[in-house]
Design an enzyme around this catalytic site. Structure first.
Site, PDB file in Angstrom:
ATOM      1  N   HIS A 136      57.338  -7.068 -34.516  1.00  0.00           N
ATOM      2  CA  HIS A 136      57.500  -8.080 -35.944  1.00  0.00           C
ATOM      3  C   HIS A 136      56.174  -8.830 -35.940  1.00  0.00           C
ATOM      4  CE1 HIS A 136      61.907  -7.755 -36.100  1.00  0.00           C
ATOM      5  NE2 HIS A 136      61.942  -7.963 -34.753  1.00  0.00           N
ATOM      6  N   THR A 147      59.672  -8.019 -30.438  1.00  0.00           N
ATOM      7  CA  THR A 147      58.991  -9.288 -31.075  1.00  0.00           C
ATOM      8  C   THR A 147      57.433  -9.208 -31.481  1.00  0.00           C
ATOM      9  OG1 THR A 147      60.393 -10.577 -29.795  1.00  0.00           O
ATOM     10  CG2 THR A 147      58.615 -11.663 -30.423  1.00  0.00           C
ATOM     11  N   HIS A 162      54.163 -11.182 -24.085  1.00  0.00           N
ATOM     12  CA  HIS A 162      54.910 -11.740 -23.175  1.00  0.00           C
ATOM     13  C   HIS A 162      55.503 -11.127 -21.947  1.00  0.00           C
ATOM     14  CE1 HIS A 162      57.617 -10.972 -26.446  1.00  0.00           C
ATOM     15  NE2 HIS A 162      58.721 -10.692 -25.271  1.00  0.00           N
ATOM     16  N   CYS A 206      66.687 -25.772 -22.631  1.00  0.00           N
ATOM     17  CA  CYS A 206      65.750 -26.560 -23.293  1.00  0.00           C
ATOM     18  C   CYS A 206      65.736 -26.565 -24.577  1.00  0.00           C
ATOM     19  CB  CYS A 206      64.470 -26.417 -22.344  1.00  0.00           C
ATOM     20  SG  CYS A 206      63.134 -27.419 -23.208  1.00  0.00           S
TER      21      CYS A 206
HETATM   22 ZN    ZN Z   1      63.339 -29.279 -21.965  1.00  0.00          ZN
END
Ligand code: ZN
Ligand code: NAD
Length: 341
Positions: free
Chosen positions: A43, A40, A63, A107
């Site tokens: 990229h 990532t 990250h 999520c």
């Molecule tokens: Zn959530």
């Protein structure tokens, strides 16, 4: 503090002086020691179409990291200054249905550090305390630096029962290689890994693959014959993002086989649905890590004999990030770790 910043909407990254991030009442400020480069980040460095649509500028990237607790928000308990920690980079909303059901990895409002908000290629990163994970004793910083992709491998590999099963992994990138080691660790019989890059295939062998196959030179059918496999693979893990790899995997799965798909295709991929239907295959998409079951399983395996250290192939001081990114782009690497101390 020093930070590696996507400063402008164009290719490149810049080492800049930026303010130390703010620490809210529920946050932990972490002094980053080691951080690892992910696809990532490449990229974002190259500023491809996906990054242009996704990443706001300016932003501190990165990250995958580990470090030590530097400061605790006023409402944080359970951590002490100086403790070695890493953190889940997906910050979830806490109020959607899945979050409230304890299924945070599903999520619908996930925000990623280093992609949507300031990340970890810096001297300090601020994280919600709930995302912070203590690094088990005995796990070196340079290994904890890539808990994030290791967690992707663990999440994918542990999606289905592997004990005594024959496993096919397409893509011998760092995640595919780690998934091979995890599969062996938990009791798979054969673990066949494919790629088109011989350096990566050698890495897969080092991490315990039964066979590492360059699909440009031999077919999966030949390898299966070699191993005396008569029916097909029981579990598949797609870790290349390549459509051809996924199609060939579906062709060699046994009836009732289970396939976990982690690799992210850069464009739409079409498949023949007949094998999926007639063989009763189960397909499961994987995003991120289960919070926080994946993290606990990962810690448990790392402290009970799982050795993923061969996947770490290059180390650079943070100032030499250009060289590190170049090394990563060649494809002749496993994980690459930057030292921020
Ligand atoms: Zn959530
Ligand atoms: P990587 O790009 O380093 O590895 C992919 C490998 O696939 C490369 O070694 C490449 O040579 C190989 N490959 C290309 N064509 C192939 C083919 N036809 N057959 C077999 N292998 C082939 O990536 P990585 O960091 O190991 O990550 C693996 C994949 O997972 C990537 O697609 C990445 O984007 C994706 N990813 C997904 C998540 C998620 O949450 N779903 C998280 C991290 C990474």
């Amino acid at each position: 503090m020093k930070a590696l910043v996507k400063k402008k909407a164009e290719p490149g990254l810049w080492m800049e002086e930026v303010p130390v991030p703010e620490v809210g009442p529920n946050d932990v400020l972490i002094r980053v020691r080691k951080a690892a480069i992910c696809g990532t980040d490449i990229h974002i460095y190259s500023w491809d179409e996906w990054s242009q649509k996704t990443v706001p500028v300016p932003i501190t990237v990165g990250h995958e990291f580990t470090g030590e607790v530097a400061r605790l928000g006023s409402a944080v308990t359970g951590f002490t200054k100086g403790e070695r920690v890493s953190a889940e980079g997906h910050i979830t909303c806490g109020h959607c249905r899945n979050c409230r059901a304890g299924k945070r990895h599903l999520c619908r409002n996930t925000v990623g550090i280093g992609v949507h908000r300031d990340g970890a290629f810096a001297e300090y990163v601020s994280m919600p305390a709930v995302n912070v994970f203590k690094v088990p004793q005995g796990v070196p910083d340079e290994i904890a630096a890539f808990f994030d992709p290791m967690g992707n491998a663990v999440h994918t590999a542990l999606s289905f029962d592997l004990v005594g099963e024959d496993v096919l992994i397409t893509g011998a990138g760092p995640i595919g290689c780690m998934a091979a080691a995890i599969s062996r660790h938990v009791g798979a019989r054969y673990v066949v890994v494919t790629d088109v890059n011989d350096y990566r295939l050698e890495l897969a062998r080092k991490l315990g693959a039964t066979r590492a196959v360059n699909v440009q030179d031999s077919t999966l059918r030949e390898v299966m014959g070699d191993l005396g496999m008569t029916e097909g693979f029981d579990v598949g893990m797609e870790m290349s993002g390549n459509g051809e790899a996924l199609r060939s995997m579906l062709g060699v799965m046994n009836h009732g086989g289970r396939v976990a798909i982690l690799g992210i295709p850069s464009k739409e991929v079409s498949i023949d649905w007949n094998p999926v239907i007639f063989k009763g295959l189960v397909l499961k998409g994987i995003y991120g890590r289960e919070m926080f079951e994946t993290w606990y399983k990962m810690a448990a395996m790392l402290t009970s004999g799982l050795d993923l250290s061969p996947v770490l192939t290059h180390r650079f001081p943070a100032e030499k990030f250009q060289e590190a990114f170049e090394a990563m782009k060649t494809g002749q690497s496993g994980k690459i770790v930057l030292d921020w101390t």
